[in-house]
Design a protein around this motif. Structure first.
Motif, mmCIF file in Angstrom:
data_model
loop_
_atom_site.group_PDB
_atom_site.id
_atom_site.type_symbol
_atom_site.label_atom_id
_atom_site.label_comp_id
_atom_site.label_asym_id
_atom_site.label_seq_id
_atom_site.Cartn_x
_atom_site.Cartn_y
_atom_site.Cartn_z
ATOM 1 N N GLN A 39 44.438 103.405 31.053
ATOM 2 C CA GLN A 39 43.851 102.197 30.466
ATOM 3 C C GLN A 39 42.614 102.563 29.648
ATOM 4 N N PHE A 40 42.440 101.888 28.517
ATOM 5 C CA PHE A 40 41.262 102.067 27.674
ATOM 6 C C PHE A 40 40.613 100.694 27.491
ATOM 7 N N LEU A 41 39.589 100.430 28.298
ATOM 8 C CA LEU A 41 38.935 99.129 28.301
ATOM 9 C C LEU A 41 37.671 99.172 27.456
ATOM 10 N N GLU A 42 37.259 97.992 26.988
ATOM 11 C CA GLU A 42 36.021 97.857 26.225
ATOM 12 C C GLU A 42 35.127 96.847 26.913
ATOM 13 N N ALA A 43 33.842 97.173 27.052
ATOM 14 C CA ALA A 43 32.868 96.284 27.672
ATOM 15 C C ALA A 43 31.863 95.850 26.615
ATOM 16 N N LEU A 44 31.661 94.534 26.482
ATOM 17 C CA LEU A 44 30.745 94.022 25.468
ATOM 18 C C LEU A 44 30.042 92.767 25.965
ATOM 19 N N ASP A 87 42.798 84.597 28.566
ATOM 20 C CA ASP A 87 43.296 85.218 27.336
ATOM 21 C C ASP A 87 43.267 86.747 27.395
ATOM 22 N N ASN A 88 43.684 87.295 28.513
ATOM 23 C CA ASN A 88 43.751 88.741 28.715
ATOM 24 C C ASN A 88 42.369 89.401 28.646
ATOM 25 N N GLU A 89 41.330 88.659 29.017
ATOM 26 C CA GLU A 89 39.972 89.167 29.069
ATOM 27 C C GLU A 89 39.358 88.814 30.422
ATOM 28 N N ILE A 90 38.481 89.680 30.896
ATOM 29 C CA ILE A 90 37.705 89.390 32.099
ATOM 30 C C ILE A 90 36.309 88.999 31.627
ATOM 31 N N ILE A 91 35.859 87.827 32.040
ATOM 32 C CA ILE A 91 34.556 87.315 31.637
ATOM 33 C C ILE A 91 33.672 87.241 32.878
ATOM 34 N N ILE A 92 32.560 88.000 32.859
ATOM 35 C CA ILE A 92 31.616 88.048 33.971
ATOM 36 C C ILE A 92 30.304 87.422 33.506
ATOM 37 N N GLN A 93 29.777 86.484 34.282
ATOM 38 C CA GLN A 93 28.543 85.801 33.900
ATOM 39 C C GLN A 93 27.349 86.733 34.026
ATOM 40 N N GLY A 94 26.581 86.857 32.941
ATOM 41 C CA GLY A 94 25.361 87.655 32.954
ATOM 42 C C GLY A 94 25.521 88.989 32.245
ATOM 43 N N LYS A 95 24.409 89.708 32.163
ATOM 44 C CA LYS A 95 24.380 91.020 31.508
ATOM 45 C C LYS A 95 24.595 92.116 32.545
ATOM 46 N N TYR A 96 25.841 92.462 32.772
ATOM 47 C CA TYR A 96 26.193 93.472 33.772
ATOM 48 C C TYR A 96 27.050 94.584 33.185
ATOM 49 N N ARG A 97 26.943 94.821 31.894
ATOM 50 C CA ARG A 97 27.821 95.785 31.241
ATOM 51 C C ARG A 97 27.715 97.181 31.845
ATOM 52 N N ASP A 98 26.500 97.682 32.045
ATOM 53 C CA ASP A 98 26.340 99.043 32.574
ATOM 54 C C ASP A 98 26.872 99.153 34.001
ATOM 55 N N LYS A 99 26.580 98.163 34.826
ATOM 56 C CA LYS A 99 27.061 98.173 36.207
ATOM 57 C C LYS A 99 28.585 98.092 36.247
ATOM 58 N N GLU A 107 36.688 103.501 39.587
ATOM 59 C CA GLU A 107 38.069 103.088 39.861
ATOM 60 C C GLU A 107 39.068 103.902 39.040
ATOM 61 N N GLY A 108 38.579 104.713 38.089
ATOM 62 C CA GLY A 108 39.457 105.581 37.316
ATOM 63 C C GLY A 108 39.785 105.083 35.922
ATOM 64 N N TYR A 109 39.177 104.001 35.478
ATOM 65 C CA TYR A 109 39.442 103.448 34.147
ATOM 66 C C TYR A 109 38.628 104.162 33.083
ATOM 67 N N ASN A 110 39.152 104.216 31.874
ATOM 68 C CA ASN A 110 38.414 104.713 30.720
ATOM 69 C C ASN A 110 37.731 103.508 30.089
ATOM 70 N N VAL A 111 36.400 103.524 30.021
ATOM 71 C CA VAL A 111 35.648 102.372 29.526
ATOM 72 C C VAL A 111 34.789 102.800 28.355
ATOM 73 N N LYS A 112 34.778 101.966 27.313
ATOM 74 C CA LYS A 112 33.987 102.233 26.128
ATOM 75 C C LYS A 112 32.991 101.097 25.956
ATOM 76 N N ARG A 113 31.759 101.449 25.643
ATOM 77 C CA ARG A 113 30.694 100.464 25.413
ATOM 78 C C ARG A 113 30.787 99.978 23.963
ATOM 79 N N VAL A 114 30.833 98.665 23.781
ATOM 80 C CA VAL A 114 30.952 98.100 22.447
ATOM 81 C C VAL A 114 29.731 97.237 22.175
ATOM 82 N N GLY A 115 29.144 97.371 21.011
ATOM 83 C CA GLY A 115 27.977 96.581 20.652
ATOM 84 C C GLY A 115 26.690 97.215 21.106
ATOM 85 N N GLY A 116 25.577 96.499 20.874
ATOM 86 C CA GLY A 116 24.229 96.997 21.149
ATOM 87 C C GLY A 116 23.922 97.244 22.508
#
Length: 116
Positions: A39-44, A87-99, A107-116
């Motif tokens: 999996q190649f996920l993006e966090a923004l 819509d095939n997205e996970i929405i988490i309330q708040g600024k928790y991108r790094d965590k 968990e073994g996922y490939n995650v890419k940071r998107v945006g500032g």
């Protein structure tokens, strides 16, 4: 009474029109979930359409809806906040991108940071 404009085909409510008699409609619900290391996920961050409140959005999950909801529940539990899966997205309330990125990497996922 005003008429609604159709901005896209999605506004038709999921209808598929075809003149082909042997047409078969495939839904993505039966899609097989890839292994976490594939999996190649993006966090923004996003606040669009949310009254100025910031949320963390995880996109790029390939798999069925049930597995996506399980992953969303795991992230909400580990962060101790609310959220949803839409819509095939996970929405988490708040600024928790790094965590969230740390949790997904464990968990073994490939995650890419998107945006500032």
């Amino acid at each position: 009474m005003s008429k609604k404009k159709l901005n896209s085909l999605e506004n038709l409510g999921g209808f598929v029109f075809s003149t082909n008699n042997s047409f078969e409609y495939n839904t993505e619900e039966n899609q097989e979930t890839l292994l976490p290391n594939k999996q190649f996920l993006e966090a923004l961050f996003s606040n669009k359409g949310r009254g100025g409140k910031t949320v963390t959005v995880i996109t790029g999950f390939v798999g069925n809806e049930a597995d996506l909801k399980i992953l969303g529940k795991l992230l909400k539990t580990k962060c101790g906040v609310g959220g949803s899966v839409k819509d095939n997205e996970i929405i988490i309330q708040g600024k928790y991108r790094d965590k969230i990125m740390e949790i997904l990497k464990k968990e073994g996922y490939n995650v890419k940071r998107v945006g500032g």
